[in-house]
Design an enzyme around this catalytic site. Sequence first.
Site, PDB file in Angstrom:
ATOM      1  N   GLY A 169      68.268  -3.542  24.272  1.00 31.57           N
ATOM      2  CA  GLY A 169      68.749  -4.852  24.675  1.00 31.57           C
ATOM      3  C   GLY A 169      67.634  -5.697  25.270  1.00 31.57           C
ATOM      4  O   GLY A 169      67.836  -6.374  26.269  1.00 31.57           O
ATOM      5  N   HIS A 170      66.468  -5.662  24.624  1.00 30.28           N
ATOM      6  CA  HIS A 170      65.332  -6.425  25.129  1.00 30.28           C
ATOM      7  C   HIS A 170      64.271  -6.588  24.037  1.00 30.28           C
ATOM      8  O   HIS A 170      64.352  -5.978  22.988  1.00 30.28           O
ATOM      9  CB  HIS A 170      64.714  -5.744  26.354  1.00 30.28           C
ATOM     10  CG  HIS A 170      64.185  -4.374  26.059  1.00 30.28           C
ATOM     11  ND1 HIS A 170      64.932  -3.239  26.232  1.00 30.28           N
ATOM     12  CD2 HIS A 170      62.981  -3.957  25.593  1.00 30.28           C
ATOM     13  CE1 HIS A 170      64.205  -2.175  25.892  1.00 30.28           C
ATOM     14  NE2 HIS A 170      63.024  -2.591  25.494  1.00 30.28           N
ATOM     15  N   ARG A 171      63.300  -7.404  24.360  1.00 29.07           N
ATOM     16  CA  ARG A 171      62.057  -7.521  23.579  1.00 29.07           C
ATOM     17  C   ARG A 171      60.940  -7.560  24.600  1.00 29.07           C
ATOM     18  O   ARG A 171      61.185  -7.330  25.782  1.00 29.07           O
ATOM     19  CB  ARG A 171      62.082  -8.757  22.676  1.00 29.07           C
ATOM     20  CG  ARG A 171      62.230 -10.065  23.411  1.00 29.07           C
ATOM     21  CD  ARG A 171      62.445 -11.207  22.404  1.00 29.07           C
ATOM     22  NE  ARG A 171      62.872 -12.414  23.085  1.00 29.07           N
ATOM     23  CZ  ARG A 171      62.123 -13.497  23.238  1.00 29.07           C
ATOM     24  NH1 ARG A 171      60.876 -13.522  22.772  1.00 29.07           N
ATOM     25  NH2 ARG A 171      62.581 -14.559  23.862  1.00 29.07           N
ATOM     26  N   HIS A 177      65.807  -5.817  20.345  1.00 28.52           N
ATOM     27  CA  HIS A 177      66.466  -4.699  19.666  1.00 28.52           C
ATOM     28  C   HIS A 177      67.436  -3.968  20.587  1.00 28.52           C
ATOM     29  O   HIS A 177      67.296  -4.004  21.811  1.00 28.52           O
ATOM     30  CB  HIS A 177      65.425  -3.721  19.125  1.00 28.52           C
ATOM     31  CG  HIS A 177      64.522  -3.183  20.194  1.00 28.52           C
ATOM     32  ND1 HIS A 177      63.472  -3.911  20.718  1.00 28.52           N
ATOM     33  CD2 HIS A 177      64.528  -2.016  20.867  1.00 28.52           C
ATOM     34  CE1 HIS A 177      62.861  -3.204  21.646  1.00 28.52           C
ATOM     35  NE2 HIS A 177      63.494  -2.040  21.769  1.00 28.52           N
TER      36      HIS A 177
END
Length: 125
Positions: free
Chosen positions: A44-46, A91
Amino acid sequence: MAKIIDLKTYTDKRGNLTVIEKVIPFDIKRIFYIYGVDDSVRGGHRHHKTIQAAICLVGSCVIWNDDGENQETFELDSPHKCLLLDPKDWHKMYKFTPDAILMVLASEQYDADDYIFEAYTDKQT
């Protein structure tokens, strides 16, 4: 955009040997692995800087990716599949099998300030 690369694997009657050298497009500064995942969604991040390479060594999982323009789903179900994630790739990882071990190679050491948790906004108005 994220992409799958096939890691060179040598197979004979003794088993398999998969080679990672010379195919990862960055110097590896951090290695971690995720396992024992229930039905939770991970990631839940980039990132601002970090490039990653994800390999599911055992079992399988799914990685959904959004690079701000394209969205794609990848199933990592073999230890010779490697998913390369650029810093812009927001992602999330899910559908881990009970035995899954997801190893991640990273171009940077851990830095909390490198994470961007906000997903891309919908470009349709």
